[in-house]
Design an enzyme around this catalytic site. Structure first.
Site, short mmCIF file in Angstrom:
data_model
loop_
_atom_site.label_atom_id
_atom_site.label_comp_id
_atom_site.label_asym_id
_atom_site.label_seq_id
_atom_site.Cartn_x
_atom_site.Cartn_y
_atom_site.Cartn_z
N GLY A 283 5.12 2.28 1.37
CA GLY A 283 6.16 3.05 0.69
C GLY A 283 6.67 4.16 1.59
CG ASP A 284 4.12 7.39 2.47
OD1 ASP A 284 4.70 7.55 1.38
OD2 ASP A 284 2.93 7.71 2.68
CB SER B 292 -0.89 0.01 1.25
OG SER B 292 -0.11 0.35 2.37
CE LYS B 293 -0.56 8.44 0.15
NZ LYS B 293 0.73 8.83 0.63
NE ARG B 294 -2.11 3.48 5.10
CZ ARG B 294 -2.92 2.49 5.45
NH1 ARG B 294 -2.94 2.04 6.65
NH2 ARG B 294 -3.75 1.95 4.57
#
Ligand code: GLU
Length: 509
Positions: A270-271, A266-268
């Site tokens: 990556g962060d 998910s995008k999270r």
């Protein structure tokens, strides 16, 4: 027999930036089309107006352009089967929704949000295994199957809001034949009477998707695994619309998993773990929050493609580096696996490194020059190219080239205190002075002559490598970093090398 023309599509919804999983779906479609001399179509699925995000369409096109994924037809390039944006095709969908109603495969439903809520609560209280609008519940709801003819007419004539629902068959096994997963069988009792047409006059994804795939003569639907549960419904729609014999083939791609393999990337993630999950940097138009992109992080598009293609596919050989042309030859859906594929951020860097070292030194110089100029450094391209050749093995990204080479462009103004403390001994100045004299005698100042002379010097003075090389490096580089010292000295040239030794003698103690 005439074989069917291969036509595939990428059908993103403009609800935000394209996730790398979306780019991989586009890539697999593209490779499959090219391999089979087929057509590749870009269709924008924007029927869900509430989720529309400004700038998302532009982002999708720019991302795919950057990747080198090209379309034969579509929203951005035109073609014979347009319009390629679903919001411009409303009339078409209405006609098919009506056809379904007239043939008894769909019906009007007038239930309000509260009534739907009441139904779910009632079923919950009864401990029913499902709480859905279906063959069991539809009889007690307000729809054109349960209400009298006059009542239906009255409601429609008075402009009461309604949706159109599919009438899922009673007791039937629905079979999806998937190229990657084989036969997937779902019982009709597991499917609810999905809405095909909303009260806002827009079709839902399901109806629009099936109608468009049919009208656009799509031969293969290649998409993410998350759409597999919707496919039995789509199979029914093909049948109810009378298109069963021309139904496309289906291939559902495996998920891309988090680096630890636990769940969908998910995008999270990556962060949290410091790698991009989007091809290009994206600024959220509402919050102005910035998400990093592969392009801005220094990935080459060829490397990015190579990273993506291996998330689900393998060539069945040990070859890891593929150009787009090679991928077109090697790709097949049969070699796409069912199991989710773990994203490995280190491997991603490794791919970029492979593409970086394969580039010609002059090409790398062209990439490094703007970075240097930004720092006010203007140098001969030849010199920069030689430096790139020397350091490229130590870089994954173009921006690493600066970190590996800054000392070629600027003499050290400070010296690493730790190295000084550890290596700079009482006798060091004397040794360096004599070394400097020895180096000054070299006519052709190249790495092998420098090495030769340093060795002779060490022997004559009965010194160990460790006593000389560390401090020699310290004067040239300012730290203990960098590639081979003799190569550094050669590139700096005799005059600069001697000047730096002198500067070290003057400034370190
Ligand atoms: N619009 C869907 C999406 O955003 C497309 C799914 C499909 O390819 O059928 O993923």
């Amino acid at each position: 027999m005439e074989t069917k023309k291969i036509r595939v599509r990428f059908a993103p919804s403009p609800t935000g930036p394209l996730h790398i999983g979306g780019v991989r779906t586009a890539l697999y479609n593209y490779l499959f089309a090219k391999k089979n001399n087929g057509d590749f179509i870009l269709r924008i699925e924007d029927t869900d107006q509430a989720r529309y995000v400004q700038g998302a369409e532009k982002y999708i096109i720019e991302s795919l352009n950057w990747c080198g994924i090209k379309f034969n037809e579509g929203f951005n390039v035109g073609g014979d089967y347009g319009p390629y944006k679903q919001s411009e095709r409303k009339q078409i969908y209405m006609q098919y929704a009506e056809q379904l109603i007239n043939n008894g495969f769909a019906y009007y439903a007038f239930d309000t949000a509260e009534e739907l809520e009441q139904m779910r609560n009632r079923l919950k209280a009864e401990n029913s295994s499902t709480q859905q609008y279906d063959t069991i519940t539809r009889g007690s709801m307000k729809n054109s199957l349960s209400l009298h003819r006059e009542e239906i007419k009255k409601r429609l004539d008075s402009g009461e809001p309604y949706v159109i629902r599919i009438k899922i068959p009673d007791n039937e096994e629905i079979m999806v034949n998937d190229i990657i997963r084989g036969e997937v069988i779902v019982h009709s009792s597991k499917i609810d009477d999905k809405i095909l047409f909303k009260s806002d006059g827009m079709p839902t994804y399901h109806l629009a998707n099936v109608v468009d795939d049919h009208l656009m003569k799509i031969s293969h639907v290649i998409r993410g695994e998350e759409w597999l549960p919707s496919t039995p419904l789509h199979v029914l729609l093909y049948r109810y619309l009378g298109w069963q014999d021309e139904m496309p083939e289906f291939a559902h791609m495996p998920l891309i998993l988090k680096p630890d393999g636990k769940g969908k990337l998910s995008k999270r993630d990556g962060d949290r773990l410091g790698f991009p999950v989007f091809p290009l940097q994206w600024t959220n138009p509402e919050t102005n929050e910035i998400s990093s992109g592969y392009r801005e992080s220094g990935y080459f598009p060829e490397a990015f493609i190579n990273i993506l293609v291996f998330l689900g596919w393998n060539p069945g050989t040990t070859q890891e580096i593929f150009s787009m042309e090679e991928l077109i030859k090697a790709f097949s859906l049969e070699r796409v696996g069912k199991a989710g594929s773990r994203f490995d951020p280190e491997k991603a860097k490794w791919y970029n490194h492979q593409y970086l070292v394969a580039k010609k030194d002059e090409e790398l110089a062209n990439l490094l020059i703007p970075i240097l100029e930004e720092k006010g450094i203007f140098s001969e391209k030849d010199y920069i190219a030689k430096i790139c050749g020397l350091i490229k093995e130590r870089a994954n990204f173009v921006q690493d080239l600066w970190e590996q080479s800054y000392f070629f462009f600027k003499a050290p103004s400070t010296y690493d205190a730790k190295v000084v403390k550890k290596k700079w001994k009482e006798g060091t100045p004397q040794i360096l002075m004599e070394l400097k004299e020895k180096l000054a005698e070299i006519d052709i100042f190249n790495a092998s002559n420098i090495e030769e002379n340093v060795k002779v010097f060490l022997e004559k003075k009965e010194l160990g490598m460790g006593q000389v090389m560390n401090v020699f490096r310290l004067t040239l580089v300012g730290s203990n970093k960098g590639p081979g010292l003799f190569n550094i000295a050669e590139l700096l040239g005799k005059e600069e090398t001697l000047n730096r030794i002198q500067a070290g003698l003057d400034n370190i103690n």
